[in-house]
Motif scaffolding. Structure first.
Motif, PDB file in Angstrom:
ATOM      1  N   UNK A  27       0.729  -1.006   0.218  1.00 59.68           N
ATOM      2  CA  UNK A  27      -0.281  -0.064  -0.193  1.00 59.68           C
ATOM      3  C   UNK A  27       0.927   1.349  -0.235  1.00 59.68           C
ATOM      4  N   UNK A  28       1.949   1.179   0.863  1.00 56.12           N
ATOM      5  CA  UNK A  28       2.978   2.907   1.153  1.00 56.12           C
ATOM      6  C   UNK A  28       3.676   2.968  -0.662  1.00 56.12           C
ATOM      7  N   UNK A  29       3.654   1.478  -1.348  1.00 60.01           N
ATOM      8  CA  UNK A  29       4.654   2.222  -2.141  1.00 60.01           C
ATOM      9  C   UNK A  29       3.450   2.499  -3.787  1.00 60.01           C
ATOM     10  N   UNK A  30       2.105   2.129  -3.592  1.00 60.83           N
ATOM     11  CA  UNK A  30       1.011   2.261  -3.936  1.00 60.83           C
ATOM     12  C   UNK A  30       0.788   3.812  -3.810  1.00 60.83           C
ATOM     13  N   UNK A  31       0.570   4.246  -2.912  1.00 58.28           N
ATOM     14  CA  UNK A  31       0.724   5.491  -2.087  1.00 58.28           C
ATOM     15  C   UNK A  31       1.679   6.210  -3.143  1.00 58.28           C
ATOM     16  N   UNK A  32       2.623   6.348  -3.550  1.00 60.24           N
ATOM     17  CA  UNK A  32       3.622   6.611  -4.015  1.00 60.24           C
ATOM     18  C   UNK A  32       3.465   6.365  -5.400  1.00 60.24           C
ATOM     19  N   UNK A  33       2.881   5.585  -6.277  1.00 62.39           N
ATOM     20  CA  UNK A  33       2.321   5.086  -8.266  1.00 62.39           C
ATOM     21  C   UNK A  33       0.886   6.343  -8.106  1.00 62.39           C
ATOM     22  N   UNK A  34       0.134   7.029  -6.922  1.00 60.91           N
ATOM     23  CA  UNK A  34      -0.763   7.787  -6.722  1.00 60.91           C
ATOM     24  C   UNK A  34      -0.456   9.130  -6.988  1.00 60.91           C
ATOM     25  N   UNK A  72       8.008  -6.831 -10.093  1.00 63.45           N
ATOM     26  CA  UNK A  72       7.827  -7.136  -9.095  1.00 63.45           C
ATOM     27  C   UNK A  72       8.472  -6.346  -7.861  1.00 63.45           C
ATOM     28  N   UNK A  73       8.381  -5.749  -6.939  1.00 63.96           N
ATOM     29  CA  UNK A  73       9.603  -5.133  -6.069  1.00 63.96           C
ATOM     30  C   UNK A  73       9.700  -6.352  -5.295  1.00 63.96           C
ATOM     31  N   UNK A  74      10.583  -6.454  -4.276  1.00 67.30           N
ATOM     32  CA  UNK A  74      10.772  -7.464  -3.324  1.00 67.30           C
ATOM     33  C   UNK A  74      11.255  -6.798  -2.870  1.00 67.30           C
ATOM     34  N   UNK A  75      11.774  -6.848  -1.210  1.00 64.70           N
ATOM     35  CA  UNK A  75      12.169  -6.661   0.131  1.00 64.70           C
ATOM     36  C   UNK A  75      13.027  -7.845   0.488  1.00 64.70           C
ATOM     37  N   UNK A  76      14.298  -7.709  -0.531  1.00 64.46           N
ATOM     38  CA  UNK A  76      15.867  -8.504  -0.411  1.00 64.46           C
ATOM     39  C   UNK A  76      16.572  -8.119  -1.403  1.00 64.46           C
ATOM     40  N   UNK A  77      17.901  -7.843  -1.371  1.00 63.93           N
ATOM     41  CA  UNK A  77      18.852  -8.175  -2.198  1.00 63.93           C
ATOM     42  C   UNK A  77      18.968  -9.234  -2.673  1.00 63.93           C
ATOM     43  N   UNK A  78      17.499  -9.599  -3.935  1.00 63.60           N
ATOM     44  CA  UNK A  78      18.102 -10.862  -4.922  1.00 63.60           C
ATOM     45  C   UNK A  78      19.871 -11.387  -5.254  1.00 63.60           C
ATOM     46  N   UNK A 138      13.174  -0.178   4.057  1.00 67.02           N
ATOM     47  CA  UNK A 138      12.470  -1.022   2.864  1.00 67.02           C
ATOM     48  C   UNK A 138      11.738  -0.200   2.060  1.00 67.02           C
ATOM     49  N   UNK A 139      10.522   0.732   2.967  1.00 67.57           N
ATOM     50  CA  UNK A 139       9.866   1.127   1.969  1.00 67.57           C
ATOM     51  C   UNK A 139      10.066   2.888   1.849  1.00 67.57           C
ATOM     52  N   UNK A 140      11.106   3.355   2.653  1.00 68.00           N
ATOM     53  CA  UNK A 140      11.777   4.144   1.792  1.00 68.00           C
ATOM     54  C   UNK A 140      12.232   4.322   0.548  1.00 68.00           C
ATOM     55  N   UNK A 141      13.393   3.607   0.983  1.00 62.70           N
ATOM     56  CA  UNK A 141      14.201   3.138  -0.776  1.00 62.70           C
ATOM     57  C   UNK A 141      13.795   2.294  -1.609  1.00 62.70           C
ATOM     58  N   UNK A 142      12.550   1.946  -1.346  1.00 67.60           N
ATOM     59  CA  UNK A 142      11.485   0.970  -2.517  1.00 67.60           C
ATOM     60  C   UNK A 142      11.207   2.337  -3.650  1.00 67.60           C
TER      61      UNK A 142
END
Length: 319
Positions: free
Chosen positions: A15-22, A107-113, A170-174
């Motif tokens: 949802x926090x990333x959706x806010x940024x897109x909005x 996909x936005x993934x919360x890890x250093x893949x 991670x939200x802040x950098x994502x």
């Protein structure tokens, strides 16, 4: 140029990333999320954070159980999206879905893949004692978090981080990484990088039982467990036959003379305003905030005001 985006996700992280897109130039044409789930003591059906945000902005919401019907595929195609942004959606996307948007699905993934693939990358990084984490944005393929990496944004893991604190970082950098990736896709400048499968680990979904503290483990391992499972599912121990949840603890310096003890693991070797000092299989751990059965979480100093005599009489956790 603005992109037409279908967004798919479920939890607050999404949802926090959706806010940024909005707030961006892009157009969210539809939001996909899982069906409403029972929550709370009343088990009332509750919308996901992503759905709640979409409805607030009058965006169409789709909640298919899966994408196995022709109708679900046709509905997605009708949105005519340029790209689908997927964040912690929780559903497997078949190849037909991955191929539907013009630019595919990212996909936005919360890890250093490929370090942590799977459901609980934030928690697993803390449990493993990793010193860094980050967000990887990848082009999705049919595998589980195996797609080519489009962008990586890294951040440190600090010694006192909980999963909640790392989640927020991670939200802040994502958020800016997602906007930058979309710009590259739109301009055709993205440079996909293949993952090294030999470095991959699977971040299994968390189970409540993982919160049970084994005091025979080292203080360092237990400290990771407490931080990695805070706020959910929570680390806990037993005292007088009931579960006591550990909300906050502190790893005592390994070179401290007070760390030398022959006490049985789980034994409170000192108690005072700063908390309970507890023996482990290796080293000492200071418990600072606990939640006794049927009570709210509170500092140990407050618990001692009412129960000091009881803890002096029975100073062993896990028994």
């Amino acid at each position: 140029m603005a992109l037409k985006i279908v967004f798919a996700g479920y939890p607050e992280f999404a949802a926090e990333h959706l806010k940024t897109l909005l707030d961006s130039e892009h157009e969210i044409v539809a939001v996909y999320t899982q069906p409403d789930r029972p929550a709370g003591r009343g088990r009332k059906l509750t919308a996901s954070p992503v759905k709640a945000l979409a409805l607030e902005h009058q965006i169409a919401v789709e909640q298919p159980v899966n994408f196995k019907t022709e109708e679900s595929i046709a509905t997605l195609k009708a949105y005519n999206a340029d790209v689908m942004v997927v964040i912690a959606y929780g559903l497997i996307l078949p190849q037909q879905v991955l191929d539907t948007p013009r630019l595919g699905c990212i996909n936005v993934h919360a890890s250093l893949l490929p370090r942590w693939r799977g459901a609980a990358p934030i928690h697993r990084a803390l449990l493993a004692g990793d010193d860094k984490s980050g967000v990887t944005i990848m082009q999705m393929d049919k595998g589980l978090d195996t797609g080519d990496m489009l962008m990586i944004s890294e951040c440190p893991i600090y010694p006192h981080d909980t999963s909640e604190q790392l989640h927020d970082r991670l939200i802040e950098i994502g958020q800016p990484a997602l906007i930058a990736t979309l710009e590259q896709l739109e301009q055709g400048t993205a440079k996909p990088v293949k993952q090294d499968d030999s470095l991959a680990n699977y971040a299994h979904k968390l189970e409540k039982a993982e919160g049970s503290i084994d005091w025979a483990q080292s203080a360092e391992q237990i400290d990771r467990q407490i931080r990695g499972l805070t706020p959910w599912p929570g680390a806990f121990t037993q005292w007088q036959g009931s579960n006591v949840r550990v909300h906050k603890a502190q790893l005592l310096e390994a070179n401290s003379q007070s760390n030398a003890t022959d006490a049985q693991p789980g034994t409170i070797v000192a108690m005072g305003p700063e908390g309970f000092t507890v023996a482990t299989g290796e080293g000492l751990l200071l418990l600072e905030t606990l939640q006794m059965p049927g009570k709210k979480a509170m500092p140990v100093k407050d618990i001692l005001n009412a129960r000091k005599a009881a803890f002096e009489a029975d100073p062993v956790f896990g028994a």
